[in-house]
Design an enzyme around this catalytic site. Sequence first.
Site, PDB file in Angstrom:
ATOM      1  N   HIS A  65      27.501  61.463  12.041  1.00  0.00           N
ATOM      2  CA  HIS A  65      27.008  61.469  10.658  1.00  0.00           C
ATOM      3  C   HIS A  65      25.606  62.038  10.590  1.00  0.00           C
ATOM      4  CE1 HIS A  65      24.303  57.854  10.758  1.00  0.00           C
ATOM      5  NE2 HIS A  65      25.151  57.407  11.665  1.00  0.00           N
ATOM      6  N   GLU A 215      27.783  57.531   6.017  1.00  0.00           N
ATOM      7  CA  GLU A 215      28.032  56.528   7.037  1.00  0.00           C
ATOM      8  C   GLU A 215      27.103  55.337   6.897  1.00  0.00           C
ATOM      9  OE1 GLU A 215      27.829  54.340  10.838  1.00  0.00           O
ATOM     10  OE2 GLU A 215      26.211  55.345   9.735  1.00  0.00           O
ATOM     11  N   GLU A 216      25.849  55.576   6.564  1.00  0.00           N
ATOM     12  CA  GLU A 216      24.870  54.490   6.516  1.00  0.00           C
ATOM     13  C   GLU A 216      25.171  53.465   5.418  1.00  0.00           C
ATOM     14  OE1 GLU A 216      22.856  53.726   8.680  1.00  0.00           O
ATOM     15  OE2 GLU A 216      22.246  55.499   9.792  1.00  0.00           O
TER      16      GLU A 216
END
Length: 340
Positions: A65, A215-216
Amino acid sequence: MKEEILKYIEELCNTPSPTGYTKRAEAYLMEEFEKMGYEPYQSNKGNVIVPINKGDENGLLMSAHVDTLGLMVRSIKSNGRLRVTTLGGFPLAYAEQENVTIITRSGKEYSGVLRINNPAVHGSSDPREIKRDDVNMEVVIDEITNSAEDTEKLGISAGDFIALDPRFRVDNGFVKSRHLDDKASAGVLMALAKEIKEKNIKINRPLYFAFTIYEEVGHGAASGHPAGITDMIAVDMGVVYDDLKTDETKVSICAKDSSGPYNFDLTNELIAKAKEKNIDYAIDIYPFYGSDASAAVASANDFRHALVGSGVAASHGYERTHVDGLNGLYDLLKGYLEEN
């Protein structure tokens, strides 16, 4: 090709991409993969997908990511400074005294610094005692602003993005920067793709690289996968912590994180390959972690899933890894691809 790894990591780290505002990183990836001779494309929400070896049965997806931690303007305070909200999970203390770039919705940029409201050690005990949170911390803009109206005239408003200065550097083999989670792994995949193309390395199954952008916040790889994928390997940071065996010089293979255990057989295949290639690795459990692979299987994708990465210390802060860990990760992935 390993000399390319640090180049790509540095360029990625220096490309602001707080989660939710990743357009520059997306454009960088598209341009670089086109230069290599690939035909990258983007999913509807922006993930960059690179077909390395096309096909629609028994496919392997490797993901990294490129979205990072960051901040967003929550509100403009009466003194013209900015109250913030975090993008991704990290304590605000990890970003204290960091230079930042405020990116407005219209594309204007302003520099500033994140600090506590009263940072003078000669003025109060706050620098020693105050809780580091969004009430007691603020972004001071490098403009003369003394009121909310002054700041609004700059074009700054709630919802603007704030990127943290990465401060990338390499010292004695140690790579230090913000956002090595997960731009270190992204750089490894980019270098690997370049070698595959330049040396015409034969890949025996359909292979796709994916670079995700949410993603985070948990849904980076939840959707938008190429057809025919059966296996997914998330290439993300390995956790360095007291009771874990991973360090910055090793490759970490995750057996379980907060989402549960990873696929037994696929994880064993990576372990076997690490042993065969004499790669310095560790098997660990990450108690506070989730990956693109876990997001994918939680979204009803019928994949075997695994998680691997180089060890990264001080995760979500000013992070550190080592060229040995990066090179080991590169060798593991290359060895796995050549024989599977």
